[in-house]
Design an enzyme around this catalytic site. Structure first.
Site, PDB file in Angstrom:
ATOM      1  N   HIS B  37      -0.600   3.824  -4.079  1.00  0.00           N
ATOM      2  CA  HIS B  37      -1.058   5.214  -4.000  1.00  0.00           C
ATOM      3  C   HIS B  37      -0.205   6.131  -4.880  1.00  0.00           C
ATOM      4  CE1 HIS B  37      -3.828   4.359  -0.706  1.00  0.00           C
ATOM      5  NE2 HIS B  37      -4.297   5.573  -0.881  1.00  0.00           N
ATOM      6  N   LYS B 102      -5.084   2.596  10.086  1.00  0.00           N
ATOM      7  CA  LYS B 102      -4.888   2.778  11.529  1.00  0.00           C
ATOM      8  C   LYS B 102      -3.857   3.867  11.719  1.00  0.00           C
ATOM      9  CE  LYS B 102      -0.960  -0.123  11.759  1.00  0.00           C
ATOM     10  NZ  LYS B 102       0.348   0.058  12.376  1.00  0.00           N
TER      11      LYS B 102
END
Lengths: 279, 186
Positions: B37, B102
């Protein structure tokens, strides 16, 4: 005096790294199965069923239960009447290197916490030594995932905060963690010691089987009370709501200073893994 | 009853999903976690080419274990998503439609989800062995030097997911717990 070659540790550590990551301990399987039987919230039941299916697949196929195969925490209890020839640390790290390579485990360790280059072989292990009486070495490998490690906290409470302050802090840490550490979790608690000792107690608490309660009835009762309070939070499996937020609370304690009440909460996920062998 | 969804995840498909829905996702998803990222967003800021086109893409926050012989991928469950919060709004603004992970998301991510009609899915954390069975193919397409953190293109079939945060900002981590506690008091 018993002589042990350091290289003998390599084979054991290698095997324990692979086995711990693929086969969930029986006590954890029992806690999850019990939780499923006691759960009545539909979404929670479905998630627990999938968690059971997951560790069953991992067990049968010898594949990692979770992709976070962790940093290898290695605890050596070394008998005082043992002499080890060669470097213990090198032998343990070689075992980690071989285990994580041959076991198709993920390499999740960076050499430097700020410059962050992966070491490529999951070394070094987080290595702890204890000297104990006797002629043997007990080796425990506990792969630790960081989804739950990141949700852990330590606080230096005041003696006047007492047991109520400790309980409040422990429950708050679990509530703040919410869905992040992959509930249902195991809560390792250290109380007492110094700042560093307290954190290690919490880690060691996670290595106690969830079949066993603290041998001191006072702390065994505290474990039960905390488990009930945590499961009343309603966080539930994966944080989608339900009865099962934690599977066990394990507390370890140590003497501490007249001015202090350190409390450490080390959270582990439903894939709480550790395996031991005696050499 | 689970809703079957195929990629690309268009805005129309994403907006039809509601927090709490069970979804079986099939098609192409891209893997990226912390280090990837960082690089993707740095490349975006520098105007450099990206490993994949974010438009209507679904990104899975996962760093799988190495595949054993005969496996498409090793164990492949989600990692905790909040560590991607610093980067996700920029990607969503560029058209990324779905995120799979999550755990909680920050307010800036929720705002970006609402503004651009995106969706945040939860996969079962710690169920890496089970989830890997839904991955048909896996190929590293960028940042090979990152090892487990490299960007992979996965083909998935019926990947079981739950809609956690929908395009209106409804959040199952809040409503699921509230609903359970309310039911318990009755």
């Amino acid at each position: 005096m018993r002589e042990i070659q350091a290289s003998a540790l390599t084979e054991v550590v290698k095997r324990l790294c692979i086995e711990a990551n693929c086969h969930l301990p029986k006590d954890m399987q029992a806690r999850i199965t019990e939780a499923r039987a006691g759960e009545d919230w539909p979404g929670a039941c479905e998630i627990l069923d999938r968690i059971i299916e997951n560790y069953t697949i991992a067990d049968e196929r010898s594949v990692p239960i979770c992709q976070d195969t962790g940093v290898a925490c290695v605890f050596l209890e070394i008998g005082q009447d043992v002499h080890v020839s060669g470097s213990i640390a090198d032998a343990v790290n070689e075992g980690v290197r071989q285990g994580y390579s041959e076991g198709y485990l993920r390499k999740s360790v960076v050499r430097d916490p700020l410059n962050r280059v992966n070491t490529g072989d999951n070394t070094p292990a987080m290595l702890y030594y204890d000297l104990v009486p006797g002629y043997a070495i007990r080796i425990t490998v506990a792969p630790k995932g960081f989804g739950s490690e990141n949700m852990s906290q330590l606080k230096m409470l005041k003696p006047s905060d007492g047991v109520e302050g400790a309980k409040e802090f422990i429950v708050r840490v679990v509530e703040e963690a919410g869905p992040n550490p992959c509930p249902p979790i195991v809560v390792g608690v250290g109380i007492g010691g110094t700042f560093d000792k307290c954190a290690l107690l919490a880690k060691k608490a996670l290595m106690r089987s969830t079949d066993e309660r603290n041998p001191d009835p006072y702390y065994a009762a505290l474990e039960a009370e905390l488990l009930a309070r945590i499961n009343a939070l309603g966080v539930g499996p994966q944080g989608f709501g339900g009865k099962t937020t934690a599977l066990a609370v394990n507390i370890e304690t140590a003497p501490t200073h007249i001015a202090g009440l350190p409390v450490a909460v080390n959270i582990n996920c439903h894939v709480t893994r550790h395996k031991s062998e005696v050499l | 009853m689970a809703i079957r969804i195929e990629t690309p995840l268009t805005e129309e498909k994403a907006r039809a999903l509601k927090s709490g829905d069970s979804v079986l996702l099939s098609g192409t998803v891209y893997t990226a976690r912390d280090a990837a990222h960082k690089r993707i967003v740095e490349a975006m800021e520098a105007g450099k080419p990206l490993p994949f086109d974010p438009e209507n893409a679904v990104v899975y926050y996962v760093g799988p274990t190495p595949a054993k012989p005969g496996q498409a991928i090793g164990s492949a469950g989600p990692t905790t998503s909040y560590r991607m919060d610093a980067y996700s709004p920029a990607l969503i603004a560029r058209g990324q439609r779905g995120m799979i992970g999550k755990g909680k998301r920050g307010p800036a991510v929720v705002e970006a989800i609402k503004q651009h009609g995106a969706v945040y899915f939860g996969a079962i954390g710690g169920a890496g062995a089970l989830l890997s069975k839904c991955v048909r193919t896996a190929e590293v397409i960028a940042y090979d030097d990152l090892g487990a953190e490299a960007v992979r293109r996965l083909t998935v079939e019926d990947l079981p997911l739950t809609v956690v945060i929908d395009s209106e900002g409804n959040n199952l981590y809040e409503t699921g717990r509230e609903a359970y506690l309310a039911a318990r008091q009755k």
